[in-house]
Design an enzyme around this catalytic site. Structure first.
Site, PDB file in Angstrom:
ATOM      1  N   ASP A 199       3.381   9.301  -1.032  1.00  0.00           N
ATOM      2  CA  ASP A 199       2.216   8.533  -0.596  1.00  0.00           C
ATOM      3  C   ASP A 199       1.936   7.430  -1.600  1.00  0.00           C
ATOM      4  OD1 ASP A 199       0.174   7.927   1.153  1.00  0.00           O
ATOM      5  OD2 ASP A 199      -0.677   9.935   1.139  1.00  0.00           O
ATOM      6  N   HIS A 253       0.808  -1.217   0.000  1.00  0.00           N
ATOM      7  CA  HIS A 253       0.000   0.000   0.000  1.00  0.00           C
ATOM      8  C   HIS A 253       0.843   1.270   0.000  1.00  0.00           C
ATOM      9  CE1 HIS A 253      -4.059  -1.775   0.699  1.00  0.00           C
ATOM     10  NE2 HIS A 253      -3.319  -2.790   1.104  1.00  0.00           N
TER      11      HIS A 253
END
Length: 465
Positions: A364, A157
């Site tokens: 991110d 992720h």
């Protein structure tokens, strides 16, 4: 029907009552498990004096969960240590914050072994096993050692770092080699997948076999699977009673000012200090509109046991105080900074009330806040998304105003442009982004990944002798 077993560090199923807080992974995994029968396995979030492997099995909103308690040393070495003091900062390009300690690595290996020993008896022939995130990279290796031959997939992720950064990790090749015990390794973006491939081709003398990657005597499928949100559900949530109450409260308290909102877990990767500096630059550059804006930053505290998180909280407290001290008036503070969790339906109301969504992480994996902000907007009067070019979501939300989060000048200029943007342009940009988040939603992500995992070979082929 094929059963799906999801494995993640923490098991945090939603209640189905709209009261989930910041973070989209729990929602995404729960959506997958409601579609496929199976269970969600992981750490309970609790500690015990001695690890027993005893399972606690419950059912929440249609999702079966099986959790296990860890020892205090496991928490310190595996979670606070290797996961969040070593891998997390390194994978987010913060080598200056990366801690290397042998006990951390030992704890990481130990917990992955314990997870495997507890999980293996639950796995039935034909089950698909889907392992999530950097906490559990070696889990497939441990399951294979116990004889598990099922198809096992891994999804990262967070970003995969550049090759030059990855090699600074002691034992990096052993960690990467453990990924070749999976059948499918998924990343958020093509860039992260390519960074992984570059490492393998360079450091492990790997080769591409069609679209597969071969190294360490094994072949693994790799792919990019950008995670989404349940955009239609979140858009509907933005019209719920609680969301409307929150919306009305925000509109009343902004007193006809334009609301700029950021929502992030308190973390140095989110670019919060840089964001505050950018807003401060905007106030300095645009004195004529200072009193016309209010910046709300919601940043729930996380990982309080890690020193770097304690330090960033103190710095943000100081920054917000400095900005308010410099620019506030008797009836107005430019910054409202809160460290509180809010329900998802409340956040939907906050997003809908905002003229600008300020999403500026330094790095991110994806950033689901950006997608939820888009989903929550009023189609007739949408807000503007300002987005870091270093968020994985930037690959999909190309109609956002892109900024380098390290540049306070770029953030300031983007804020000025967003606040002045005319309605037709706002609608045009939002419409395209909403189409994207609706099309590439959590169901599309789930189906793409599980479909790819289902398509790999039936059983695991061990390392050829």
């Amino acid at each position: 029907m094929t059963r799906l077993i999801v494995v993640s560090n923490r098991v945090n199923p939603p209640t189905g009552k709209g009261d989930e807080t910041v973070g989209g992974l729990a929602m995404a995994l729960s959506a997958a498990l409601r579609e496929y029968s199976g269970l969600w396995f992981g750490w309970s979030g609790k500690t015990t004096e001695t690890f027993t492997g005893e399972l606690n099995v419950e059912r929440h909103d249609g999702v079966t969960v099986a959790t296990v308690d860890l020892e205090e040393s496991d928490l310190n070495e595996y979670y606070n240590g290797y996961a969040n003091k070593t891998l997390w900062p390194l994978f987010h390009y913060r080598q200056d914050l990366t801690a290397y300690d042998r006990s951390y690595g030992e704890g990481y290996e130990r917990v992955n072994q314990r997870f495997a020993e507890t999980l293996a008896p639950l796995i039935e022939p034909g089950d698909l096993v889907w392992v999530h995130d950097y906490h559990l990279i070696p889990l497939a290796r441990e399951l294979r050692r116990l004889g598990v031959k099922n198809r096992i997939g891994f999804f990262l992720h967070i970003p995969w770092p550049a090759h030059q950064l990855m090699v600074t990790l002691p034992g990096h090749q052993k960690l990467v080699q453990s990924l070749f015990d999976y059948d499918l390794v998924g990343f958020q973006t093509p860039d992260y997948r390519q960074a992984f491939e570059e490492y393998v081709l360079t450091e492990a003398q790997g080769v591409m076999v069609g679209s597969d990657l071969r190294a360490f005597g094994r072949t693994v499928k790799v792919g990019a699977f950008p995670i989404g949100v349940d955009a239609a559900e979140f858009a509907q949530m933005a019209k719920s009673e609680r969301a409307w109450r929150t919306y009305n409260v925000m509109m009343a308290h902004t007193a006809f000012r334009s609301l700029i909102v950021g929502v992030d877990r308190l973390d140095y990767s989110k670019g919060l200090e840089e964001r505050f500096a950018g807003f401060e630059h905007f106030l300095a550059d645009n004195p004529e509109v200072r009193r016309e804006v209010l910046f709300l930053q919601i940043a729930p505290v996380s990982r309080e046991g890690v020193e770097a998180y304690q330090e960033i909280r103190a710095r943000l407290d100081s920054l917000s105080g400095r900005i308010n001290g410099e620019y506030a008036d008797i009836d107005w503070n430019p910054v409202r900074y809160v460290n509180k969790n809010y329900r998802r339906d409340e956040l939907a109301g906050v997003y809908r009330a905002a003229r600008v969504g300020l999403v500026t992480p330094l790095r991110d994996g994806m950033n689901l806040v950006a997608k939820e902000f888009v989903a929550a907007q009023d189609p007739d009067d949408p807000g503007v998304l300002i987005l870091s070019r270093f968020a994985g979501a930037a690959d999909q939300l190309k109609q956002a105003l892109m900024v380098n989060p390290n540049s306070p000048e770029e953030i300031s200029e983007a804020l000025k442009r967003a606040l002045a943007m005319e309605l037709p342009e706002r609608i045009a940009r939002w419409t395209q982004m909403f189409e994207t988040v609706t099309r590439d939603d959590v169901s599309a992500w789930r189906d793409a990944y599980v479909g790819a995992l289902s398509g790999v070979r039936e059983t695991y082929t061990a390392l050829a002798s």
